[in-house]
Design a protein around this motif. Sequence first.
Motif, PDB file in Angstrom:
ATOM      1  N   PRO A  22      27.197  45.952  39.766  1.00  0.00           N
ATOM      2  CA  PRO A  22      26.670  46.910  40.743  1.00  0.00           C
ATOM      3  C   PRO A  22      26.634  46.347  42.173  1.00  0.00           C
ATOM      4  O   PRO A  22      26.946  47.054  43.126  1.00  0.00           O
ATOM      5  CB  PRO A  22      25.256  47.214  40.233  1.00  0.00           C
ATOM      6  CG  PRO A  22      25.323  46.952  38.765  1.00  0.00           C
ATOM      7  CD  PRO A  22      26.264  45.791  38.621  1.00  0.00           C
ATOM      8  N   GLU A  23      26.294  45.071  42.289  1.00  0.00           N
ATOM      9  CA  GLU A  23      26.260  44.458  43.613  1.00  0.00           C
ATOM     10  C   GLU A  23      27.670  44.257  44.167  1.00  0.00           C
ATOM     11  O   GLU A  23      27.918  44.446  45.361  1.00  0.00           O
ATOM     12  CB  GLU A  23      25.516  43.122  43.567  1.00  0.00           C
ATOM     13  CG  GLU A  23      25.222  42.574  44.941  1.00  0.00           C
ATOM     14  CD  GLU A  23      24.322  41.358  44.918  1.00  0.00           C
ATOM     15  OE1 GLU A  23      24.157  40.755  45.983  1.00  0.00           O
ATOM     16  OE2 GLU A  23      23.782  41.001  43.851  1.00  0.00           O
ATOM     17  N   VAL A  24      28.615  43.895  43.300  1.00  0.00           N
ATOM     18  CA  VAL A  24      30.016  43.753  43.726  1.00  0.00           C
ATOM     19  C   VAL A  24      30.530  45.090  44.255  1.00  0.00           C
ATOM     20  O   VAL A  24      31.141  45.158  45.324  1.00  0.00           O
ATOM     21  CB  VAL A  24      30.908  43.243  42.572  1.00  0.00           C
ATOM     22  CG1 VAL A  24      32.383  43.309  42.941  1.00  0.00           C
ATOM     23  CG2 VAL A  24      30.514  41.824  42.183  1.00  0.00           C
ATOM     24  N   GLY A  56      32.466  48.268  48.289  1.00  0.00           N
ATOM     25  CA  GLY A  56      32.649  49.689  48.561  1.00  0.00           C
ATOM     26  C   GLY A  56      33.720  50.332  47.702  1.00  0.00           C
ATOM     27  O   GLY A  56      34.405  51.244  48.148  1.00  0.00           O
ATOM     28  N   LEU A  57      33.866  49.855  46.488  1.00  0.00           N
ATOM     29  CA  LEU A  57      34.875  50.378  45.575  1.00  0.00           C
ATOM     30  C   LEU A  57      34.227  51.133  44.424  1.00  0.00           C
ATOM     31  O   LEU A  57      33.070  50.904  44.103  1.00  0.00           O
ATOM     32  CB  LEU A  57      35.684  49.231  44.963  1.00  0.00           C
ATOM     33  CG  LEU A  57      36.598  48.435  45.855  1.00  0.00           C
ATOM     34  CD1 LEU A  57      37.215  47.296  45.061  1.00  0.00           C
ATOM     35  CD2 LEU A  57      37.680  49.312  46.436  1.00  0.00           C
ATOM     36  N   SER A  58      35.024  51.974  43.796  1.00  0.00           N
ATOM     37  CA  SER A  58      34.595  52.569  42.540  1.00  0.00           C
ATOM     38  C   SER A  58      34.875  51.564  41.425  1.00  0.00           C
ATOM     39  O   SER A  58      35.625  50.598  41.612  1.00  0.00           O
ATOM     40  CB  SER A  58      35.369  53.860  42.268  1.00  0.00           C
ATOM     41  OG  SER A  58      36.730  53.566  41.976  1.00  0.00           O
ATOM     42  N   ASN A  59      34.297  51.809  40.291  1.00  0.00           N
ATOM     43  CA  ASN A  59      34.517  50.949  39.128  1.00  0.00           C
ATOM     44  C   ASN A  59      36.003  50.860  38.792  1.00  0.00           C
ATOM     45  O   ASN A  59      36.532  49.772  38.566  1.00  0.00           O
ATOM     46  CB  ASN A  59      33.715  51.493  37.947  1.00  0.00           C
ATOM     47  CG  ASN A  59      33.627  50.524  36.805  1.00  0.00           C
ATOM     48  OD1 ASN A  59      33.379  49.343  37.011  1.00  0.00           O
ATOM     49  ND2 ASN A  59      33.817  51.027  35.603  1.00  0.00           N
ATOM     50  N   GLN A 107      42.209  46.510  41.121  1.00  0.00           N
ATOM     51  CA  GLN A 107      42.457  45.362  41.989  1.00  0.00           C
ATOM     52  C   GLN A 107      42.436  44.057  41.201  1.00  0.00           C
ATOM     53  O   GLN A 107      43.210  43.140  41.493  1.00  0.00           O
ATOM     54  CB  GLN A 107      41.453  45.334  43.144  1.00  0.00           C
ATOM     55  CG  GLN A 107      41.717  46.474  44.110  1.00  0.00           C
ATOM     56  CD  GLN A 107      41.145  46.227  45.481  1.00  0.00           C
ATOM     57  OE1 GLN A 107      40.750  45.133  45.841  1.00  0.00           O
ATOM     58  NE2 GLN A 107      41.114  47.285  46.277  1.00  0.00           N
ATOM     59  N   ILE A 108      41.576  43.953  40.201  1.00  0.00           N
ATOM     60  CA  ILE A 108      41.561  42.754  39.351  1.00  0.00           C
ATOM     61  C   ILE A 108      42.890  42.656  38.599  1.00  0.00           C
ATOM     62  O   ILE A 108      43.504  41.581  38.541  1.00  0.00           O
ATOM     63  CB  ILE A 108      40.366  42.784  38.377  1.00  0.00           C
ATOM     64  CG1 ILE A 108      39.056  42.607  39.158  1.00  0.00           C
ATOM     65  CG2 ILE A 108      40.515  41.702  37.309  1.00  0.00           C
ATOM     66  CD1 ILE A 108      37.796  42.857  38.354  1.00  0.00           C
ATOM     67  N   THR A 109      43.361  43.764  38.046  1.00  0.00           N
ATOM     68  CA  THR A 109      44.631  43.786  37.327  1.00  0.00           C
ATOM     69  C   THR A 109      45.801  43.419  38.238  1.00  0.00           C
ATOM     70  O   THR A 109      46.736  42.740  37.818  1.00  0.00           O
ATOM     71  CB  THR A 109      44.867  45.172  36.694  1.00  0.00           C
ATOM     72  OG1 THR A 109      43.780  45.444  35.799  1.00  0.00           O
ATOM     73  CG2 THR A 109      46.177  45.236  35.932  1.00  0.00           C
ATOM     74  N   ALA A 110      45.727  43.822  39.499  1.00  0.00           N
ATOM     75  CA  ALA A 110      46.779  43.519  40.474  1.00  0.00           C
ATOM     76  C   ALA A 110      46.630  42.114  41.066  1.00  0.00           C
ATOM     77  O   ALA A 110      47.408  41.724  41.935  1.00  0.00           O
ATOM     78  CB  ALA A 110      46.766  44.558  41.593  1.00  0.00           C
ATOM     79  N   ASN A 111      45.631  41.368  40.606  1.00  0.00           N
ATOM     80  CA  ASN A 111      45.361  40.005  41.080  1.00  0.00           C
ATOM     81  C   ASN A 111      45.007  39.933  42.564  1.00  0.00           C
ATOM     82  O   ASN A 111      45.264  38.927  43.219  1.00  0.00           O
ATOM     83  CB  ASN A 111      46.527  39.066  40.772  1.00  0.00           C
ATOM     84  CG  ASN A 111      46.763  38.920  39.301  1.00  0.00           C
ATOM     85  OD1 ASN A 111      45.819  38.755  38.535  1.00  0.00           O
ATOM     86  ND2 ASN A 111      48.010  39.017  38.882  1.00  0.00           N
ATOM     87  N   GLN A 143      34.759  36.104  50.382  1.00  0.00           N
ATOM     88  CA  GLN A 143      36.014  35.618  50.953  1.00  0.00           C
ATOM     89  C   GLN A 143      37.111  36.669  50.869  1.00  0.00           C
ATOM     90  O   GLN A 143      37.912  36.816  51.794  1.00  0.00           O
ATOM     91  CB  GLN A 143      36.447  34.329  50.260  1.00  0.00           C
ATOM     92  CG  GLN A 143      35.627  33.129  50.691  1.00  0.00           C
ATOM     93  CD  GLN A 143      36.103  31.852  50.047  1.00  0.00           C
ATOM     94  OE1 GLN A 143      37.292  31.618  49.892  1.00  0.00           O
ATOM     95  NE2 GLN A 143      35.158  31.011  49.673  1.00  0.00           N
ATOM     96  N   VAL A 144      37.146  37.420  49.770  1.00  0.00           N
ATOM     97  CA  VAL A 144      38.138  38.492  49.643  1.00  0.00           C
ATOM     98  C   VAL A 144      37.840  39.594  50.651  1.00  0.00           C
ATOM     99  O   VAL A 144      38.756  40.111  51.312  1.00  0.00           O
ATOM    100  CB  VAL A 144      38.182  39.038  48.194  1.00  0.00           C
ATOM    101  CG1 VAL A 144      39.044  40.290  48.101  1.00  0.00           C
ATOM    102  CG2 VAL A 144      38.681  37.962  47.244  1.00  0.00           C
ATOM    103  N   ILE A 145      36.576  39.936  50.825  1.00  0.00           N
ATOM    104  CA  ILE A 145      36.204  40.948  51.827  1.00  0.00           C
ATOM    105  C   ILE A 145      36.611  40.480  53.225  1.00  0.00           C
ATOM    106  O   ILE A 145      37.176  41.253  54.005  1.00  0.00           O
ATOM    107  CB  ILE A 145      34.692  41.248  51.758  1.00  0.00           C
ATOM    108  CG1 ILE A 145      34.344  41.961  50.447  1.00  0.00           C
ATOM    109  CG2 ILE A 145      34.244  42.083  52.960  1.00  0.00           C
ATOM    110  CD1 ILE A 145      32.856  42.067  50.170  1.00  0.00           C
ATOM    111  N   ALA A 146      36.355  39.219  53.540  1.00  0.00           N
ATOM    112  CA  ALA A 146      36.716  38.676  54.848  1.00  0.00           C
ATOM    113  C   ALA A 146      38.231  38.689  55.056  1.00  0.00           C
ATOM    114  O   ALA A 146      38.712  39.005  56.149  1.00  0.00           O
ATOM    115  CB  ALA A 146      36.170  37.259  55.007  1.00  0.00           C
ATOM    116  N   ALA A 147      38.980  38.362  54.013  1.00  0.00           N
ATOM    117  CA  ALA A 147      40.440  38.384  54.108  1.00  0.00           C
ATOM    118  C   ALA A 147      40.941  39.796  54.375  1.00  0.00           C
ATOM    119  O   ALA A 147      41.832  40.016  55.208  1.00  0.00           O
ATOM    120  CB  ALA A 147      41.065  37.823  52.830  1.00  0.00           C
TER     121      ALA A 147
END
Length: 85
Positions: free
Chosen positions: A14-16, A21-24, A30-34, A56-60
Amino acid sequence: MYTEKTELKIIRKPEVLALFGLSNASLYRQITANIFPPAFSLGCRATGWYEHEVKQVIAARGAGKTDEEVKTLVSELVAARKSAV
């Protein structure tokens, strides 16, 4: 990247979702797409993410990195998990 100075805080889905700002479904695409780090097991039925990896991913993304650059970052973050112990 994880360093000795990085505070290891584990966050749950839930915090992620709120931070990114993504849906489940979008998160798992995005995890599947690495292009987003996968969760790791916390026990029998619980998973979590390191907060510093998510940030770090958000910052990128905010810096305008391409999907290929984000994939490289994610693979480095996941590899660093193995050497964090």
